[in-house]
Design an enzyme around this catalytic site. Structure first.
Site, mmCIF file in Angstrom:
data_model
loop_
_atom_site.group_PDB
_atom_site.id
_atom_site.type_symbol
_atom_site.label_atom_id
_atom_site.label_comp_id
_atom_site.label_asym_id
_atom_site.label_seq_id
_atom_site.Cartn_x
_atom_site.Cartn_y
_atom_site.Cartn_z
ATOM 1 N N SER A 96 0.823 -1.212 0.000
ATOM 2 C CA SER A 96 0.000 0.000 0.000
ATOM 3 C C SER A 96 0.854 1.258 0.000
ATOM 4 O O SER A 96 0.330 2.363 -0.177
ATOM 5 C CB SER A 96 -0.911 0.016 1.233
ATOM 6 N N PRO A 123 2.683 13.539 13.073
ATOM 7 C CA PRO A 123 2.690 12.955 11.719
ATOM 8 C C PRO A 123 1.347 12.369 11.297
ATOM 9 O O PRO A 123 0.956 12.493 10.130
ATOM 10 C CB PRO A 123 3.780 11.884 11.792
ATOM 11 N N ASN A 124 0.642 11.731 12.235
ATOM 12 C CA ASN A 124 -0.654 11.137 11.898
ATOM 13 C C ASN A 124 -1.800 12.132 12.051
ATOM 14 O O ASN A 124 -2.610 12.321 11.129
ATOM 15 C CB ASN A 124 -0.931 9.913 12.781
ATOM 16 N N ASP A 125 -1.874 12.748 13.216
ATOM 17 C CA ASP A 125 -3.021 13.595 13.534
ATOM 18 C C ASP A 125 -3.065 14.877 12.711
ATOM 19 O O ASP A 125 -4.154 15.402 12.434
ATOM 20 C CB ASP A 125 -3.009 13.952 15.024
ATOM 21 N N SER A 133 -3.039 6.112 3.945
ATOM 22 C CA SER A 133 -2.052 5.688 2.939
ATOM 23 C C SER A 133 -2.749 5.142 1.707
ATOM 24 O O SER A 133 -2.241 5.248 0.585
ATOM 25 C CB SER A 133 -1.125 4.614 3.525
ATOM 26 N N ASN A 134 -3.945 4.573 1.926
ATOM 27 C CA ASN A 134 -4.655 3.917 0.834
ATOM 28 C C ASN A 134 -5.168 4.881 -0.229
ATOM 29 O O ASN A 134 -5.402 4.481 -1.372
ATOM 30 C CB ASN A 134 -5.824 3.102 1.390
ATOM 31 N N HIS A 181 9.658 -7.958 -46.092
ATOM 32 C CA HIS A 181 10.076 -9.332 -45.766
ATOM 33 C C HIS A 181 11.606 -9.462 -45.812
ATOM 34 O O HIS A 181 12.133 -10.548 -46.100
ATOM 35 C CB HIS A 181 9.438 -10.358 -46.714
ATOM 36 N N SER A 311 35.437 -1.608 -31.166
ATOM 37 C CA SER A 311 35.904 -2.939 -30.798
ATOM 38 C C SER A 311 37.219 -2.857 -30.049
ATOM 39 O O SER A 311 38.051 -1.988 -30.315
ATOM 40 C CB SER A 311 36.076 -3.800 -32.056
ATOM 41 N N SER A 312 37.406 -3.786 -29.122
ATOM 42 C CA SER A 312 38.667 -3.855 -28.386
ATOM 43 C C SER A 312 39.709 -4.664 -29.142
ATOM 44 O O SER A 312 40.875 -4.691 -28.750
ATOM 45 C CB SER A 312 38.422 -4.495 -27.010
#
Length: 455
Positions: A96, A123-125, A133-134, A181, A311-312
């Site tokens: 999520s 942070p949450n409130d 988060s969804n 082709h 080329s090498s």
């Protein structure tokens, strides 16, 4: 130096120089998987969203003006890239995106509290007020995806399109042999061939511009399962309006939040257009490297710019390195599309829990395509030239010019001329005259490669 942070599971130590909190630290320790970090575009989109949400919450009287301003100021710092080091989480976390949402919430709260007095931001409130988060993670997905398309991919398509337009005009009168082709066919001009490549870009840009409207509706306001619990009824509309003001892009609130949380068909749909672009870029790059094969033992009609030794072991070799790079990117984008398609199918009940891998692959496709198109344009297309003597020789030697005789002598007689020229290794003109089906004068009149292009 460390400090102690706390969450519902208890205490945990965090590097004192970092601004994240307990939930971010737990995720950092619990998901030490690979080095694919959450794209910064998502972090910045989250900051745009959190700033808009804080403004709306303040307008609704749920959040103090001081907290709203403090949150907005930190969001501006995040958007400007000033706090990048404080977002350490990898893509491989909860499906999520909860831990990245909390990472953003914790950093915003921590930095905001450095400037506030006694009124502390939670942070949450506070930062996550009226949100989940969804609904925030899918909203950030759409914001980041839309902005990346506009600022990165679409502009690069336009720039490559302009180079191809210039090349098309430069070589519009240069007649060459067409191939179907992988075999010789009737002639066209190099400009006409390039116009097909140009149209690939034009059409794919149109597909993208049309499809990306699908990611303008946002999930915000749906909260946990789409019902909008703990948010005002018009919270999503108000946040979308704030985001329109911030970004200048016409974001709206999705009319069905249940859909917005559980389905990522809009992202899946838009990436289908990105995959289509990758397919056509692979076709263009393959055409160019095949037409440039040689220089003496291949087709050799195009000459690539010599950017580095090829080329090498083989001196003087020039390889189609830009073609190889962009076709590898195209293959990666096609793989990303498969991942996104599978992940988008995992919307079990009310929530899709493959969100981080979906947006990671989506944004990677945009970055890889944008960067590879820029590199291909600058280091290949702009310096690409036609080997006109080789092209002219192949036109003159082609048996398929005989097609122009069909209206005059019929298909079967024209086929006999072509077969005779092939069997006896002569020119088409010599074979035509030898059969007696046409005179030299008729051949010269009817076989005009430029006229055959219908230019």
């Amino acid at each position: 130096m460390e400090r102690i942070e706390r969450d519902t599971l208890g205490e945990i130590s965090v590097d004192a120089t970092k601004y994240w909190g307990a939930q971010t630290e737990r995720s950092r320790r619990n998901f030490a998987i690979g080095d694919n970090y959450m794209p910064k575009e998502i972090i910045y989109a989250f900051a745009q969203l959190k700033k808009a949400a804080a403004k709306v919450n303040a307008l609704e009287g749920k959040l103090s003006e001081a907290k709203s301003v403090a949150i907005g100021n930190v969001c501006d710092q995040i958007i400007q890239g000033e706090l990048d080091e404080h977002f350490p989480l990898v893509v491989w976390q909860t499906g999520s995106g909860t831990q990245s949402n909390m990472n953003v919430n914790e950093v915003i709260a921590h930095v905001a509290n450095l400037t506030l007095g006694e009124e502390k931001v939670h942070p949450n409130d506070d930062v996550n007020m009226s949100q989940s988060s969804n609904d925030t993670f899918p909203t950030a997905m759409h914001i980041a995806a839309y902005q990346a398309l506009v600022t990165k991919l679409l502009s690069e398509i336009t720039k490559m399109e302009e180079v191809l337009t210039t090349k098309k005009n430069q070589y519009m009168q240069l007649v060459k042999i067409g191939r179907t082709h992988l075999q010789d066919a009737t002639p066209l001009t190099l400009g006409q061939e390039i116009s097909g490549w140009e149209a690939c870009l034009t059409n794919n840009k149109n597909y993208l511009e049309s499809s990306m409207k699908a990611i303008l509706p946002l999930a915000i306001g749906g909260t946990a399962v789409g019902t909008g619990l703990n948010a005002s009824k018009d919270f999503g509309d108000k946040v979308a309006e704030e985001l329109r003001k911030q970004t200048g892009y016409p974001f709206t609130s999705d009319s069905n939040k249940y859909f917005a949380l559980t389905s990522h068909s809009p992202i899946n749909f838009v990436h289908g257009a990105i995959r289509s672009l990758a397919s056509d870029l692979m076709k263009i790059a393959n055409d160019i490297r095949l037409l440039a094969s040689g220089p003496r033992s291949g087709i050799g009609e195009l000459t690539l710019p010599a950017n580095e030794p090829g080329s090498s072991i083989m001196p003087g070799k020039v390889n189609p390195t830009q073609c190889e790079a962009i076709t590898m990117v195209a293959a990666q984008v096609m793989g990303n599309d498969t991942t996104i398609n599978i992940a988008a199918s995992q919307g079990n009940f009310e929530l899709n829990v493959y969100k981080p891998v979906i947006i990671f692959n989506f944004l990677e496709s945009i970055t890889l395509l944008s960067d590879s198109m820029r590199s291909f344009r600058i280091h290949c297309l702009e310096g690409l030239t036609a080997n006109e003597s080789v092209i002219e020789a192949k036109v003159n030697d082609s048996l398929m010019l005989v097609t122009a005789l069909n209206p005059h002598i019929g298909y079967e007689k024209a086929a006999k001329i072509a077969k005779l020229a092939f069997d006896e290794n002569t020119t088409l003109k010599e074979a035509a005259i030898k059969t007696g089906f046409v005179t030299e004068k008729e051949f010269d009149l009817w076989i005009d490669p430029l006229k055959m292009t219908n230019l």
